[in-house]
Design a protein around this motif. Structure first.
Motif, PDB file in Angstrom:
ATOM      1  N   GLN A 156     -26.215  13.824  11.839  1.00  0.00           N
ATOM      2  CA  GLN A 156     -24.779  13.571  11.972  1.00  0.00           C
ATOM      3  C   GLN A 156     -24.557  12.120  12.375  1.00  0.00           C
ATOM      4  OE1 GLN A 156     -23.205  16.418  14.739  1.00  0.00           O
ATOM      5  NE2 GLN A 156     -23.894  18.176  13.544  1.00  0.00           N
ATOM      6  N   HIS A 170     -18.810  17.185  15.264  1.00  0.00           N
ATOM      7  CA  HIS A 170     -18.613  18.603  14.938  1.00  0.00           C
ATOM      8  C   HIS A 170     -17.749  19.226  16.042  1.00  0.00           C
ATOM      9  CE1 HIS A 170     -22.855  19.293  16.972  1.00  0.00           C
ATOM     10  NE2 HIS A 170     -22.057  18.572  17.707  1.00  0.00           N
ATOM     11  N   SER A 172     -18.686  21.759  17.738  1.00  0.00           N
ATOM     12  CA  SER A 172     -19.574  22.447  18.688  1.00  0.00           C
ATOM     13  C   SER A 172     -19.351  22.062  20.161  1.00  0.00           C
ATOM     14  CB  SER A 172     -21.031  22.220  18.298  1.00  0.00           C
ATOM     15  OG  SER A 172     -21.246  22.563  16.954  1.00  0.00           O
ATOM     16  N   GLN A 175     -17.529  24.542  22.101  1.00  0.00           N
ATOM     17  CA  GLN A 175     -18.287  25.711  22.584  1.00  0.00           C
ATOM     18  C   GLN A 175     -18.771  25.476  23.994  1.00  0.00           C
ATOM     19  OE1 GLN A 175     -21.603  26.782  20.230  1.00  0.00           O
ATOM     20  NE2 GLN A 175     -20.574  26.538  18.278  1.00  0.00           N
ATOM     21  N   ARG A 198     -17.710  11.673  10.662  1.00  0.00           N
ATOM     22  CA  ARG A 198     -19.102  11.270  10.446  1.00  0.00           C
ATOM     23  C   ARG A 198     -19.151  10.027   9.583  1.00  0.00           C
ATOM     24  NH1 ARG A 198     -22.220  17.016   9.511  1.00  0.00           N
ATOM     25  NH2 ARG A 198     -21.204  18.016  11.284  1.00  0.00           N
ATOM     26  N   GLN A 212     -13.439  21.162  10.661  1.00  0.00           N
ATOM     27  CA  GLN A 212     -14.411  22.239  10.851  1.00  0.00           C
ATOM     28  C   GLN A 212     -13.778  23.404  11.588  1.00  0.00           C
ATOM     29  OE1 GLN A 212     -17.865  21.080  13.107  1.00  0.00           O
ATOM     30  NE2 GLN A 212     -19.122  20.941  11.267  1.00  0.00           N
ATOM     31  N   GLU A 214     -15.484  26.283  13.959  1.00  0.00           N
ATOM     32  CA  GLU A 214     -16.731  26.742  14.534  1.00  0.00           C
ATOM     33  C   GLU A 214     -16.455  28.045  15.268  1.00  0.00           C
ATOM     34  OE1 GLU A 214     -19.110  23.833  15.028  1.00  0.00           O
ATOM     35  OE2 GLU A 214     -20.432  24.649  16.554  1.00  0.00           O
ATOM     36  N   PHE A 252     -30.920  23.971  13.184  1.00  0.00           N
ATOM     37  CA  PHE A 252     -29.953  23.228  14.009  1.00  0.00           C
ATOM     38  C   PHE A 252     -30.534  23.214  15.422  1.00  0.00           C
ATOM     39  CE2 PHE A 252     -27.317  25.273  10.716  1.00  0.00           C
ATOM     40  CZ  PHE A 252     -26.714  24.152  10.162  1.00  0.00           C
ATOM     41  N   PHE A 254     -29.147  23.394  18.184  1.00  0.00           N
ATOM     42  CA  PHE A 254     -28.434  24.228  19.162  1.00  0.00           C
ATOM     43  C   PHE A 254     -28.499  25.708  18.854  1.00  0.00           C
ATOM     44  CE2 PHE A 254     -25.339  23.422  15.875  1.00  0.00           C
ATOM     45  CZ  PHE A 254     -25.434  22.051  15.664  1.00  0.00           C
ATOM     46  N   THR A 255     -29.193  26.085  17.768  1.00  0.00           N
ATOM     47  CA  THR A 255     -29.369  27.512  17.483  1.00  0.00           C
ATOM     48  C   THR A 255     -30.837  27.792  17.165  1.00  0.00           C
ATOM     49  OG1 THR A 255     -28.648  27.018  15.218  1.00  0.00           O
ATOM     50  CG2 THR A 255     -27.044  28.076  16.656  1.00  0.00           C
ATOM     51  N   GLY A 286     -23.187  26.849   8.322  1.00  0.00           N
ATOM     52  CA  GLY A 286     -24.407  26.866   9.116  1.00  0.00           C
ATOM     53  C   GLY A 286     -24.178  27.789  10.293  1.00  0.00           C
ATOM     54  N   ALA A 287     -25.255  28.451  10.722  1.00  0.00           N
ATOM     55  CA  ALA A 287     -25.087  29.409  11.816  1.00  0.00           C
ATOM     56  C   ALA A 287     -26.427  29.653  12.505  1.00  0.00           C
ATOM     57  CB  ALA A 287     -24.526  30.720  11.284  1.00  0.00           C
ATOM     58  N   GLY A 288     -26.389  30.478  13.520  1.00  0.00           N
ATOM     59  CA  GLY A 288     -27.639  30.843  14.189  1.00  0.00           C
ATOM     60  C   GLY A 288     -27.370  31.492  15.532  1.00  0.00           C
ATOM     61  N   ALA A 309     -23.531  31.524  16.843  1.00  0.00           N
ATOM     62  CA  ALA A 309     -22.537  30.491  16.553  1.00  0.00           C
ATOM     63  C   ALA A 309     -22.587  30.189  15.065  1.00  0.00           C
ATOM     64  CB  ALA A 309     -22.834  29.231  17.362  1.00  0.00           C
ATOM     65  N   PHE A 310     -21.464  29.718  14.567  1.00  0.00           N
ATOM     66  CA  PHE A 310     -21.438  29.302  13.160  1.00  0.00           C
ATOM     67  C   PHE A 310     -20.432  28.182  13.011  1.00  0.00           C
ATOM     68  CE2 PHE A 310     -18.437  32.785  13.717  1.00  0.00           C
ATOM     69  CZ  PHE A 310     -17.278  32.294  13.151  1.00  0.00           C
ATOM     70  N   GLY A 311     -20.600  27.396  11.969  1.00  0.00           N
ATOM     71  CA  GLY A 311     -19.646  26.306  11.738  1.00  0.00           C
ATOM     72  C   GLY A 311     -19.451  26.102  10.251  1.00  0.00           C
TER      73      GLY A 311
HETATM   74  N1  PHE Z   1     -22.278  22.132  14.171  1.00  0.00           N
HETATM   75  C1  PHE Z   1     -22.997  22.322  12.929  1.00  0.00           C
HETATM   76  C2  PHE Z   1     -22.656  21.203  11.969  1.00  0.00           C
HETATM   77  O1  PHE Z   1     -21.617  20.587  12.136  1.00  0.00           O
HETATM   78  C3  PHE Z   1     -22.652  23.640  12.292  1.00  0.00           C
HETATM   79  C4  PHE Z   1     -23.152  24.776  13.106  1.00  0.00           C
HETATM   80  C5  PHE Z   1     -22.355  25.333  14.065  1.00  0.00           C
HETATM   81  C6  PHE Z   1     -24.412  25.290  12.901  1.00  0.00           C
HETATM   82  C7  PHE Z   1     -22.815  26.372  14.823  1.00  0.00           C
HETATM   83  C8  PHE Z   1     -24.862  26.325  13.632  1.00  0.00           C
HETATM   84  C9  PHE Z   1     -24.045  26.859  14.594  1.00  0.00           C
HETATM   85  O2  PHE Z   1     -23.379  20.922  11.060  1.00  0.00           O
END
Ligand code: PHE
Length: 344
Positions: A156, A170, A172, A175, A198, A212, A214, A252, A254-255, A286-288, A309-311
């Protein structure tokens, strides 16, 4: 004197007869009945008459004056009625005419898409959380398991303002902020919509600023299957009941584990086309499972609590939903583009 009065009367009546304007009628009243008018003059002269003639002449003057007055009042009423009629006719409103349309703007397709996505998740029990666009490195990276010098920061490219602040890359960090604000309480079930930035070169699919949404769920016993279920439900509500999703391993910081989520191509229904590059699948988010370091850092015991989490990119969802081929259309504000979404 008698003849003079009769002559005055017929002159007055004739003038009144001919008059067509209220103002002119006023003039006639002054001329004949005014203080300096002929009738008043006759009345003043009554004193000089003989006592026999005086009452007779007095009566005649009164009769003449009353006659003129009566005719005048009649005329005035007629003229006023006519004026009112003319006014009503000229101000008549045709209630059958269609109204004039006032040009009003419409909701921007991105805003509309955010609202639709929010509605879907609110329906699934989520709350909407927001955070600042100028963010601290601490929340944008560090608390998300991305210490300084971590190679994944390169995923990023960022606009830094000072060494410690940047335009968030992002949503995130919201969160992290939400978890800290909740101070260890569960359940946490939020989505965070907002602008992110970005250092990308703008082209048909990239923009240095985009949107985004999230999502984050933290509670006891949250599993990857919960993530899958929620995202499948989202895909169906957003793109149609026959949607399928597919999870691919990804990374990612964070996941853990992390996944890339594809949905079946809504254009060719999985057959393979230009949009899905003949694969039948389209990547949308994206998620995890939330990394234990993130939970711990925000005050949640990762031995007890888990979360997912997902985004996703709102532009990407909107482009797929409406067949928009160039992301820049959302920002150049060409009315011909925007008007196509005014019915949404
Ligand atoms: N924050 C990530 C991004 O911007 C997306 C994401 C969010 C991935 C949460 C996993 C969990 O690329």
């Amino acid at each position: 004197m008698r003849e003079k009065l009769h002559a005055l009367q017929s002159e007055a009546l004739e003038m009144i007869e001919r008059v067509t304007k209220l103002d002119d009628l006023k003039g006639i009243r002054v001329k004949f009945l005014g203080k300096k008018g002929p009738i008043t003059e006759v009345m003043r002269g009554l004193g000089q008459l003989s006592p026999e003639e005086r009452p007779l002449m007095g009566q005649l003057v009164n009769e003449v004056r009353e006659k003129i007055q009566a005719v005048m009042e009649e005329k005035q009423a007629a003229l006023e009625a006519k004026q009112l009629e003319e006014q009503l006719a000229s101000e008549q409103i045709d209630v059958t005419l269609p109204g004039r349309t006032v040009p009003v703007g419409s909701i921007h397709p991105l805003t509309r898409t955010i609202q639709t996505i929010e509605d879907i998740f609110i329906g699934l029990g989520f709350e909407v959380a927001e955070g600042p666009e100028v963010e601290m490195d601490h929340y944008n990276f560090e608390m998300l398991n991305l210490p300084k010098e971590h190679p994944a920061r390169d995923m990023q490219d960022s606009f830094y303002i000072t060494e410690e602040t940047l335009l968030r890359t992002h949503t995130s960090p919201v969160q992290v902020r939400t978890l800290l604000a909740k101070a260890g309480q569960v359940p946490v079930k939020i989505i965070c919509p907002g602008k992110v930035y970005r250092r990308d070169d703008d082209d048909a699919t990239h923009s240095h600023q985009f949107t985004q949404i999230e999502g984050l769920v933290v509670d006891e016993g949250i599993r990857m299957s919960d993530l899958k279920g929620i995202l499948l439900e989202f895909a169906k509500e957003m793109f149609g009941a026959d949607q399928k999703i597919r999870l691919r391993p990804s990374f990612f910081p964070f996941t853990e584990p992390s996944t890339e989520v594809d949905i079946s191509c809504m254009i060719c229904k999985g057959e393979g086309c230009r949009v899905c590059k003949e694969t039948g699948w389209i990547e949308i988010l994206g998620a995890g499972m939330v990394h234990p370091n993130v939970l711990r850092g925000a005050g949640y015991d990762p031995e007890r609590y888990t979360g997912f989490a997902f985004g996703m990119g709102v532009e990407r969802v909107a482009m797929l939903k409406h067949g928009v081929e160039d992301i820049r259309n959302f920002y150049t504000n060409d009315l011909r583009f925007l008007r196509q979404f005014s019915h949404l």
